[in-house]
Each structure stands twice: as structure tokens, then as C-alpha cells.
Design a protein around this motif. Structure first.
Motif, PDB file in Angstrom:
ATOM      1  N   SER A 204       0.829  -1.206   0.000  1.00  0.00           N
ATOM      2  CA  SER A 204       0.000   0.000   0.000  1.00  0.00           C
ATOM      3  C   SER A 204       0.866   1.259   0.000  1.00  0.00           C
ATOM      4  O   SER A 204       0.575   2.233  -0.702  1.00  0.00           O
ATOM      5  N   LYS A 205       1.952   1.231   0.755  1.00  0.00           N
ATOM      6  CA  LYS A 205       2.854   2.378   0.792  1.00  0.00           C
ATOM      7  C   LYS A 205       3.579   2.542  -0.542  1.00  0.00           C
ATOM      8  O   LYS A 205       3.741   3.675  -1.039  1.00  0.00           O
ATOM      9  N   LYS A 207       2.495   1.698  -3.457  1.00  0.00           N
ATOM     10  CA  LYS A 207       1.503   2.242  -4.379  1.00  0.00           C
ATOM     11  C   LYS A 207       1.351   3.747  -4.188  1.00  0.00           C
ATOM     12  O   LYS A 207       1.376   4.519  -5.159  1.00  0.00           O
ATOM     13  N   ARG A 208       1.205   4.167  -2.958  1.00  0.00           N
ATOM     14  CA  ARG A 208       1.000   5.598  -2.667  1.00  0.00           C
ATOM     15  C   ARG A 208       2.198   6.435  -3.092  1.00  0.00           C
ATOM     16  O   ARG A 208       2.052   7.484  -3.735  1.00  0.00           O
ATOM     17  N   ASN A 212       2.209   9.258  -6.077  1.00  0.00           N
ATOM     18  CA  ASN A 212       2.457  10.643  -5.671  1.00  0.00           C
ATOM     19  C   ASN A 212       3.751  11.198  -6.263  1.00  0.00           C
ATOM     20  O   ASN A 212       3.887  12.417  -6.428  1.00  0.00           O
TER      21      ASN A 212
END
Length: 322
Positions: A204-205, A207-208, A212
Motif C-alpha cells: 500500500s505504501k 503504491k502511494r 504521488n
């Protein structure tokens, strides 16, 4: 799952806008058309790979297309990145026509097409460099890093791959494959990498941070081609006959063919962002559109939902490219 869709590259949009707005019969038209054709072929090759990736099933796959990531003071670009809890796969995609001969001894590729033989930059070296840069990116952003591997994918099914006379196909050139073999190669990677190195939280990190960090490349397209603003015809033009349009009673009117439009200004504003700069003021818009009223200009700009900085007469409207 596709996390970042593949979109038309910003550079292609800029070149396309340049062709629309160059003065008629400009001597640079053929050069710009050639560049557009070449870049469009590359983009179409990348889209062809998306078809093969669509056969992947399962939530473990995250696909990021056309990523451009920062490593100050530079950036690096990846055609497609496949992220799983077990490994990350970089895809360097090449749309090459003709016959591609691989010479492992000299780390060299040669392209033969339409009777012409030319040297071709080594895509393996490029993919290896991307792997190293991605490792550094993960490290500097404190991301858990699954093993990073790469493949060079030839998207054109008609391209012939050959080995130079007397040579044997050895690593790393075994990583050059045709697109139709991509899923098989991914299956091999799934069998090779069976240890989960990134948790759901880690993924998840990743991906973020990747989303970004993505930064589209915005270049001064006029400078790239040695052009000036005076080489352009900027203004609201009719989509029917290409004649000049004027603002009349809250609409745009073409004196040549009598066509009217409420949105004819949107195309030239978008082209202005692509060709001149990604921001505009009320005064600059009035000059661009040939209108007098600051109020009308403000209403047109507000309708575009652009990001703004400053206030009142000093307001600047910004176009954000994603």
C-alpha cells in the motif's frame, strides 16, 4: 490490477498541438510530423503490451504504466512496472520493425529494415540502469523492496529476432522477448519468487509513493524545435472551416461559415498550456482569445476548474498535467 493507466504522453500532446498551430507551410512541419510519427509508434507499441497484461488475474499484481520518478537532480522513466509482494518487474517496451540481430559479444543490436542496416541502442543496458535507479528510489523513500527484475519486450509481432553468426544467446540477452511470450515469462517469475517480501501494508505504501511521485515531463516545445511564439497562429478557430471566430453574445461566431460554438475557446487554451506555459493570467487569456472584458475572461477561466494562486488582478491559473 492497473493502478496507473497508460495515457497519451505529454510530449505527443505537445507535438500534436504544435502541428495544429504552426503557420501554414512552415519549413519545420515535416520535422515535427516525423517526430510525431516516431513517438506515436512507440506509444502504440506500449499499448499493445497492455493487451497481454490484461490476461493477468489476481489481486497480487499492481501495474503502473508510464512512470516518471524523481531521483534529484534527475528523473527516470519506466514504460511499465509490475509490483507484487514477491518481486517487481520492469518492462522496457520496444516497437521495432524488421529484423533485430543480437550480438552478445559486443553488447550490440543491429536493425535491418527496408534494405537499411542501422545500429540500435542496447535496451538491456537501459533496463539494467532502470533497475538500479528503481532500487535507489525504493531505498531513498524507505520502501520495502522486493527483488527487482526486468524484461525487454518487443511489441511488434512481425519483428524477427536473430543471433549474430557464431554467437549463442546468453544472459542477459535472454531477457529480450516477444510480447506474446510475456505471460509465460511472468509465470516463470511466479515460480521462481515464492517468498513474500512485502506485506499488504508495504504494498500500500509502495503504491502511494509511486503515484504521488510520478512527474510528467513538461518541456518547452518551442525551444526544442528552435521556434518562436511568432511561428504560431494562436486564436479561436472554427472546427468546421478553421476560420477565425469572434466572441458574440456569450458564444463564438465564425464569419466564414456562420458556425457557432460555446466551447471553441477550450481547445486553444489547452494548446496554450501545451505550447507556451502551464499557467495563464486574465490579461494573457484576453490577448489569446481576442476579447476585451476581464469579467468574461474570468468566467471562462473559472469554468475550467484550474488551480489558482494569487488573488484579484494578480490571480494566476495553473494547468496541472498528470
Amino acid at each position: 490490477m492497473i493502478v496507473k493507466e497508460r495515457e497519451i504522453p505529454l510530449k505527443i500532446e505537445q507535438i500534436d498541438a504544435l502541428l495544429r498551430n504552426l503557420v501554414p507551410n512552415h519549413f519545420k512541419v515535416s520535422v515535427v510530423q516525423h517526430d510525431l510519427k516516431k513517438r506515436s509508434a512507440g506509444y502504440n507499441g506500449e499499448k499493445a503490451i497492455d493487451y497481454h497484461l490484461s490476461f493477468l488475474s489476481g489481486k497480487k499484481y499492481m501495474i503502473f504504466n508510464d512512470l516518471r520518478l524523481p531521483l534529484p537532480p534527475y528523473h527516470f522513466q519506466i514504460d511499465s512496472l509490475l509490483v507484487t509482494p514477491y518481486y517487481c518487474l520492469i518492462l522496457e517496451i520496444k516497437n521495432i520493425s524488421g529484423t533485430l540481430t543480437i550480438d552478445p559479444e559486443f553488447n550490440q543490436l543491429t536493425k535491418y529494415y527496408d534494405g537499411v542496416e542501422t545500429g540500435f541502442s542496447d535496451p538491456i543496458s537501459q533496463a539494467q540502469r532502470q533497475s538500479l535507479l528503481l532500487q535507489r528510489f525504493f531505498y531513498e523513500n524507505k520502501l520495502v523492496m522486493p527483488p527487482i527484475v526486468y524484461l525487454v519486450v518487443i511489441s511488434n509481432p512481425k519483428t524477427i529476432l536473430k543471433i549474430a553468426n557464431g554467437q549463442k544467446l546468453t544472459p542477459p540477452y535472454t531477457k529480450i522477448i516477444h510480447a506474446q511470450n510475456l505471460i509465460d515469462e511472468i509465470s516463470k517469475l511466479n515460480s521462481k519468487f515464492t517468498k513474500e517480501t512485502a506485506s499488504k501494508k508495504d504494498i500500500s505504501k509502495i503504491k502511494r509513493v509511486l503515484l504521488n511521485s510520478h512527474t510528467p515531463l513538461y518541456t518547452n516545445i518551442l525551444t526544442n524545435y528552435g521556434l518562436e511564439k511568432s511561428d504560431l497562429i494562436l486564436g479561436v478557430r472554427c472546427e468546421i472551416c478553421s476560420g477565425k471566430m469572434e466572441r458574440q453574445h456569450r458564444t463564438w461566431y465564425c464569419h466564414s461559415c456562420k458556425f457557432t460554438s460555446n466551447t471553441a475557446h477550450e481547445r486553444i487554451i489547452e494548446d496554450y498550456f501545451l505550447l507556451i506555459k502551464p499557467s495563464i493570467t486574465n490579461k494573457e487569456l484576453r490577448t489569446l482569445l481576442g476579447i476585451q472584458s476581464p469579467k468574461t475572461a474570468r468566467l471562462l477561466l473559472n469554468a475550467l476548474n484550474l488551480k489558482t494562486t494569487g488573488s484579484t488582478k494578480g490571480t494566476i491559473y495553473h494547468k496541472e498535467f498528470h
